[in-house]
Design a protein around this motif. Structure first.
Motif, PDB file in Angstrom:
ATOM      1  N   ASP A 108      -3.296  10.116   5.209  1.00 27.99           N
ATOM      2  CA  ASP A 108      -2.822   8.735   5.122  1.00 27.99           C
ATOM      3  C   ASP A 108      -2.125   8.404   6.443  1.00 27.99           C
ATOM      4  N   HIS A 120      -3.156   1.498  -5.013  1.00 27.46           N
ATOM      5  CA  HIS A 120      -2.382   1.480  -3.768  1.00 27.46           C
ATOM      6  C   HIS A 120      -1.381   0.323  -3.858  1.00 27.46           C
ATOM      7  N   GLU A 176      -0.560  -1.862  -1.894  1.00 26.02           N
ATOM      8  CA  GLU A 176      -0.982  -3.112  -1.247  1.00 26.02           C
ATOM      9  C   GLU A 176      -1.675  -4.048  -2.236  1.00 26.02           C
ATOM     10  N   THR A 201      -2.602   6.538  -0.025  1.00 23.56           N
ATOM     11  CA  THR A 201      -3.906   7.176  -0.230  1.00 23.56           C
ATOM     12  C   THR A 201      -3.747   8.682  -0.516  1.00 23.56           C
TER      13      THR A 201
HETATM   14  P1  13P Z   1      -2.173   4.694   3.636  1.00 26.64           P
HETATM   15  O1  13P Z   1      -1.011   4.870   4.541  1.00 26.64           O
HETATM   16  O2  13P Z   1      -1.798   4.796   2.194  1.00 26.64           O
HETATM   17  O3  13P Z   1      -3.264   5.620   3.991  1.00 26.64           O
HETATM   18  O4  13P Z   1      -2.710   3.194   3.776  1.00 26.64           O
HETATM   19  C1  13P Z   1      -3.303   2.722   4.936  1.00 26.64           C
HETATM   20  C2  13P Z   1      -4.009   1.464   4.709  1.00 26.64           C
HETATM   21  O5  13P Z   1      -4.487   0.849   5.621  1.00 26.64           O
HETATM   22  C3  13P Z   1      -4.119   0.967   3.369  1.00 26.64           C
HETATM   23  O6  13P Z   1      -4.889  -0.177   3.383  1.00 26.64           O
END
Ligand code: 13P
Ligand code: SF4
Length: 323
Positions: A53, A211, A213, A228
């Motif tokens: 990640d 996630h 986001e 991730t």
């Molecule tokens: P991570 O840091 O969880 O890998 O997320 C990166 C990212 O771009 C998620 O859209």
């Protein structure tokens, strides 16, 4: 700002038959390390020296002995590697591999936002440009955002940028009131709550993992929310046999490799006629472009030294605060 990096006809004619062998040979020749994010194509994940990640990849970039860093990810990730390694050659297979979330936070508008909130500490998610990092006090990733915000004194007002969904999640987890920049990721806002609920009815044994986001209506249904790497670890350790995965489906390659007997179902986008749950920026990188970048030692990430030094400080604070 970026140049188009489509493969030209004359470039494809030069491609070796066995790209894996050719990339491995170039790795030795250049003393290069290939860092790849989980959202990359399976072939790229398979040839990488390190998959992770954003936090793990930053740590790896900070500690590598390689002379060349080949970053199979998006522009802000490769830029972060350059911030940490000014004397190394940092290559990105396709310079057009940007990030819709980073694009929602232009430096001029962010400067005005900061000025409108004097006395606020600025914590920025790593998914932003070097210019935004340079305007920030601390950087965080999805795996350490909660931990970092918890270390800030209670009476210190905070601006959190650029992702409003991660920001809202951190507010819920910490109880801190933060001012949020209203940015978001086009991929993580594409998931349909209705279709996820329908999938869960069809697969009652499956756990929904997401996630941060993602938007609140999707996160509300998740058994587990994490970066991730955290999702990958959870899927391995959970006793569930199936998972509905609400993040970019590139990660399913690693999930399936770790636990071949489990089932991983990508969360569907609102529009079922598109592949909108795939990050169009991440997917610009291909094995062919990775090979050509190493062969040509380009496209290279460069940064004005003043911006790099200003962006380095909040990056170092993040690395110290997330030990
Ligand atoms: P991570 O840091 O969880 O890998 O997320 C990166 C990212 O771009 C998620 O859209
Ligand atoms: Fe950016 Fe979203 Fe792609 Fe992650 S998935 S790199 S936040 S556009």
């Amino acid at each position: 700002m970026f140049t188009t990096a489509l493969l030209r006809r004359d470039q494809t004619a030069d491609l070796p038959h066995d790209l894996f062998a050719a990339i491995n040979a170039l790795k030795q020749e250049l003393n290069a390390v290939i860092l790849a994010h989980y959202y990359q194509d399976s072939d790229i994940q398979d040839i990488a020296d390190c998959i992770g990640d954003s936090l793990e990849l930053s740590r790896k970039a900070a500690n590598t002995n390689a002379d060349v860093i080949v970053f199979a990810g998006v522009h802000f990730m490769a830029e972060t590697a350059k911030i940490l390694n000014p004397n190394k050659l940092v290559l990105l297979p396709d310079l057009d591999a940007g990030c819709s979330l980073a694009d929602t936070c232009p430096p001029a508008a962010f400067g005005e936002f900061k000025a409108a909130h004097p006395g606020h500490l600025v914590i920025s998610y790593i998914n932003c440009s070097a210019a935004i990092k340079a305007m920030s006090d601390i950087i965080c990733t999805s795996s350490n955002a909660v931990k970092i915000v918890r270390q800030i004194p209670e009476d210190q007002p905070i601006i959190f940028a650029p992702d409003r969904n991660l920001g809202r999640y951190v507010i819920q987890q910490t109880g801190r009131d933060m001012v949020l920049w209203q940015g978001s990721c086009m991929v993580h806002e594409t998931f349909s709550e209705k279709k996820i609920v329908q999938l869960k009815i069809e697969h009652p044994e499956a756990e929904i993992i997401a996630h941060p986001e993602c938007e609140e209506p999707v996160l509300r249904h998740a058994t587990y929310i994490g970066s991730t790497s955290a999702l990958l670890k959870y899927a391995q350790q959970s006793s569930a046999s199936a998972f509905i995965v609400a993040t970019e489906p590139g990660i399913i390659h690693q999930m399936q490799k770790q636990t071949p007997h489990k089932q991983f179902i990508p969360a569907p986008p609102v529009n079922s006629t598109c592949a909108c749950n795939e990050c169009p920026h991440m997917r610009l990188n291909t094995l062919e472009k990775l090979y050509l970048a190493m062969k040509n030692r380009a496209p290279e990430i460069t940064l004005p030294e003043e911006t790099r030094l200003a962006a380095l400080k909040p990056m170092q604070r993040m690395l110290e605060m997330s030990l």
